[in-house]
Design an enzyme around this catalytic site. Structure first.
Site, mmCIF file in Angstrom:
data_model
loop_
_atom_site.group_PDB
_atom_site.id
_atom_site.type_symbol
_atom_site.label_atom_id
_atom_site.label_comp_id
_atom_site.label_asym_id
_atom_site.label_seq_id
_atom_site.Cartn_x
_atom_site.Cartn_y
_atom_site.Cartn_z
ATOM 1 N N HIS A 32 2.024 4.438 -2.982
ATOM 2 C CA HIS A 32 1.928 5.755 -2.769
ATOM 3 C C HIS A 32 3.287 6.433 -3.444
ATOM 4 C CE1 HIS A 32 -1.475 6.090 -0.606
ATOM 5 N NE2 HIS A 32 -1.263 5.560 0.546
ATOM 6 N N HIS A 92 0.723 -1.125 0.053
ATOM 7 C CA HIS A 92 0.065 0.028 0.045
ATOM 8 C C HIS A 92 1.031 1.333 -0.138
ATOM 9 C CE1 HIS A 92 -3.593 2.369 1.355
ATOM 10 N NE2 HIS A 92 -2.646 3.118 1.922
ATOM 11 N N GLU A 93 1.896 1.239 1.038
ATOM 12 C CA GLU A 93 2.764 2.513 0.954
ATOM 13 C C GLU A 93 3.486 2.659 -0.261
ATOM 14 O OE1 GLU A 93 2.033 4.633 3.209
ATOM 15 O OE2 GLU A 93 0.861 3.403 4.357
#
Length: 392
Positions: free
Chosen positions: A81, A77-78
């Site tokens: 980003h 998820h990170e």
């Protein structure tokens, strides 16, 4: 799980355990992650053991496996980003995996509402992809019962993380939806952040109400574990939203912060001048500070009114004012035109709490204190009238 533009990079020891780098981005595992890992093991271990009695104590190892799979999901998820931000050439400072998931910090960036939104929503999109991959694995590959359980939990966990994170309120990624909309309409990112922060607080209240109110309406008591988990999540949302609101309000006030507007008046007196001269100046203008300048002309110290008054009258002519002064920190002087974030960032690098203010010619025109600057950028200062600072 959030993105943090413009954040500094603390020392690695404060970040947690370094896990290495992926695509050049340093990854840290915060010590707080072990709290959620322990919670998952304690909460899910007994459930796994009831479903698979033959596992015995190994059921807790399976629960730990789920915690690790969730950690991988958060990392992906990170990274989503970070990778999306790299497409816009945003400098990525680090990724930290924490108790509440994780966050990605960037260096100072010049963004737009659209870019900010895309970077934020890349994380939930990655979780949707992981959930789809897990579902395809369940369909395509025959797995043993324990592996099937982990795969199913992995799918549902990623779905829940993705859906939860697109809720439109900070500190969730979906808060960037509200922020970007208000930003686009007003031209101010900080006004968008304030709006998104309040949206996050509304979500925190609605989440708690949705979980706790229905059982009471049915005359039932909610499960204690559910209550505790809801309280943790809601408090996380409330505090994260509050921090976003406060930080944005500070940034909104920065353009109105300037050395010239916040300083108290001051005059200069060369080092070595007698105390008697200092007394004359202070008596003539009691509300004016007296800054002592070095032979080079740079502000060096501040005459202490109390110390000046204590010098015996018969020694006032022979005692240099330097003996009744408190020194300024090295470099503790700013131009009268200094303002905004540049002023605050510069003062943050200096020692001490007092700063001389000089004009274009280098002459002392005022005295600025740390307390006055902090009061000016505090959100509370917008709701009260600040009395003018008086020199000590």
């Amino acid at each position: 799980m959030s993105t943090t533009p413009g954040a500094g990079t603390p020392a690695p020891a404060r970040n947690g355990i370094p896990l290495g780098r992926i695509a050049g981005v340093p990854i840290y595992l915060a010590y707080s992650w072990f709290i959620i890992a322990a919670f998952i093991v304690v909460f899910f271990g007994p459930l796994v053991r009831r479903s698979f009695p033959d596992l015995g104590a190994w059921a807790y190892a399976v629960a730990l496996g789920y915690a690790l799979l969730l950690l991988v999901s958060v990392l992906v998820h990170e990274l989503a980003h970070a990778v999306t931000a790299r497409g816009y050439r945003w400098p990525t400072a680090k990724i930290v995996l924490t108790l509440w998931g994780g966050h990605t910090q960037f260096g100072n960036v010049q963004s737009t509402p659209g870019r900010s939104l895309l970077v934020a929503l890349a994380g939930p999109a990655a979780n949707f992809v992981l959930a789809g991959a897990g579902w395809l694995l369940l369909l395509a590959v025959p797995l043993n019962p324990v592996a099937t359980l982990l795969a199913e939990i992995f799918v549902w966990a990623n779905l829940l993380v993705a859906i939860f994170n697109v809720l439109p309120g900070l500190p969730l990624d979906g808060g960037r939806i509200v922020e970007s909309a208000v930003w686009k309409a007003t031209g101010s990112q900080d006004k968008g952040t304030v709006a998104a922060g309040y949206a996050g607080r509304i979500i925190a209240v609605l989440l708690a109400a949705a979980v706790l109110v229905p059982p009471y309406l049915r005359g039932q008591s909610p499960d204690l574990q559910v209550v505790l988990l809801t309280a943790l999540i809601s408090s996380f949302l409330w505090m994260g939203a509050g921090a976003s609101i406060q930080n944005a309000r500070v940034r909104l006030r920065l353009p109105h912060v300037s050395a010239g507007a916040l300083m108290s008046p001051a005059h200069s007196l060369r080092a070595g001048s007698p105390v008697s001269h200092a007394r004359e100046l202070l008596a003539a203008q009691p509300e004016t500070a007296l800054v002592i300048t070095a032979p080079t002309g740079q502000p060096w110290a501040i005459a202490d009114r109390g110390a000046v008054a204590l010098v015996p009258d018969n020694l006032a002519e022979s005692t240099p004012v330097d003996a009744a002064a408190r020194p300024l920190a090295p470099g503790a002087y700013v131009p009268v035109a200094a303002a905004g974030s540049e002023l605050v960032e510069y003062l943050a690098k200096l020692q001490g709490s007092e700063y001389a203010v000089i004009d274009r010619d280098g002459a002392v025109v005022g005295l600025l204190t740390q307390a006055v600057v902090l009061d000016a950028i505090s959100p509370k200062s917008a709701r009260r009238k600040r009395p003018p600072a008086s020199p000590r």
